[in-house]
Design an enzyme around this catalytic site. Structure first.
Site, PDB file in Angstrom:
ATOM      1  CD  GLU A 150      43.848 102.795  24.329  1.00 13.18           C
ATOM      2  OE1 GLU A 150      43.227 103.161  23.316  1.00 13.18           O
ATOM      3  OE2 GLU A 150      43.672 103.265  25.460  1.00 13.18           O
TER       4      GLU A 150
ATOM      5  CG  ASP B  28      27.666 106.763  29.692  1.00 11.46           C
ATOM      6  OD1 ASP B  28      28.316 105.736  29.425  1.00 11.46           O
ATOM      7  OD2 ASP B  28      27.795 107.828  29.056  1.00 11.46           O
TER       8      ASP B  28
ATOM      9  CB  SER C 291      33.554 102.506  30.619  1.00 12.87           C
ATOM     10  OG  SER C 291      34.466 101.832  29.779  1.00 12.87           O
ATOM     11  CB  ALA C 292      32.301  97.879  27.802  1.00 15.10           C
ATOM     12  CG  ASP C 293      37.248 100.529  29.318  1.00 16.52           C
ATOM     13  OD1 ASP C 293      36.911  99.990  28.240  1.00 16.52           O
ATOM     14  OD2 ASP C 293      37.835 101.629  29.377  1.00 16.52           O
TER      15      ASP C 293
ATOM     16  CE  LYS D 225      40.168 107.669  28.498  1.00 18.50           C
ATOM     17  NZ  LYS D 225      39.640 106.323  28.295  1.00 18.50           N
TER      18      LYS D 225
END
Length: 304
Positions: free
Chosen positions: A26, A140, A142-144, A161
């Site tokens: 990435e 909230d 993540s789109a991950d 993380k």
């Protein structure tokens, strides 16, 4: 149709066509993850580690509206110097970055998408995004995680993380049917530390075992990615109690300042780096090197 948007580096394209091992990388880690010139040095060293372990690296980004799979050293240098001026790009952002012909640094989600477009199955990163602390109120997430549910790419990482709610992240992945593999570990590593109180779905100890599981999953038409959690090398891990305290304080500060959405992760990581006097940055770099090495090994086995 894709050709009008997508540029695959000739070396990478030749490797994919020949069925050789390729590892996607990435670019958010270059633009938003660390300062220049450390970001460029780290990116180039990660590519070299992948080569040294028998695979071809393909660093992914969007440059002047072109989807780039496999960047030149000059392009990596350009991205590293541009830094925070480059737009952090997830799935929803890709068409707009392309249409406006500007630069975008790909997150885990968008790197997976571009890797799949090119035909790359293995991707090395630092840590995946996930469910943020307090997501019960903020939503909230993540789109991950949604990308992992839908896109057939294995993501080699040092866990989620540690700024995230790791338990809720695992619950979300389970609901989406995404397997979490621990490489030589029974517990999910927490990025800066080798373990957490949460178990992985399956422990597999070799790159060959991981590649075999990936092959079986996708040959049976079971859609979606795989998380391969690879603990940070022991000598670089940070003290867990110290990191937890730093993160709790940083989250409180972030909330008081009203920071949310895509700004929250860079803010928290910067705070952690500041409070740990840079040791977290060193740890971050070392875990990425470690993940690149394992990813190359998995790509080599998968190509067999």
């Amino acid at each position: 149709m894709l050709e009008q948007y997508l540029d695959i580096n000739p070396e990478v394209a030749a490797a994919i066509a020949a069925g050789k091992p390729v590892v996607a990388l990435e670019s958010t880690i270059i633009s938003h993850g660390m300062p220049y010139p450390q970001n460029v040095e780290t990116a180039l060293k990660v590519e070299q580690i992948i080569r040294d372990n028998g695979a071809i690296p393909a660093t992914i980004a969007i440059l002047k509206g072109r989807l780039k799979v496999g960047m030149t050293h000059e392009e990596i240098e350009y991205l590293g110097k541009a830094g925070l001026d480059v737009i952090k790009t997830s799935r929803r952002d890709i068409p707009f970055i392309v249409a406006k012909q500007v630069d975008g640094a790909t997150t885990v989600a968008s790197t997976m998408i571009l890797a799949q477009m090119a035909g790359i199955k293995v991707f090395a990163t630092g840590g995946i995004g996930g469910v943020h602390r307090g997501a019960q109120q903020t939503f909230d997430i993540s789109a991950d995680l949604q990308e992992l549910a839908n896109t057939d790419v294995a993501v080699i990482c040092a866990g989620a993380k540690s700024i995230l709610d790791i338990g809720l992240t695992l619950e979300y992945l389970e609901t989406q049917g995404v397997p979490v593999i621990g490489h030589q570990t029974d517990t999910l590593p927490a990025f800066y530390t080798r373990e957490s109180e949460f178990g992985v779905d399956y422990r597999l100890d070799t790159a060959e075992q991981i590649a075999t599981a990936m092959k079986a999953k996708w040959e049976m038409g079971l859609k979606g990615g795989v998380v391969v959690a690879n603990p940070i090398p022991e000598e670089y891990q940070l003290d867990r109690a110290m990191i937890d305290e730093v993160i709790i304080n940083a989250v409180a500060e972030m909330d008081s300042k009203g920071i949310s959405g895509k700004e929250s992760t860079p803010f928290l990581l910067a705070k952690v780096a500041e409070k740990t006097e840079g040791t977290s940055l060193k740890a971050n770099i070392e875990l990425v090197f470690n993940n690149a090495k394992l990813a190359a090994g998995i790509a080599v086995e998968y190509a067999k």
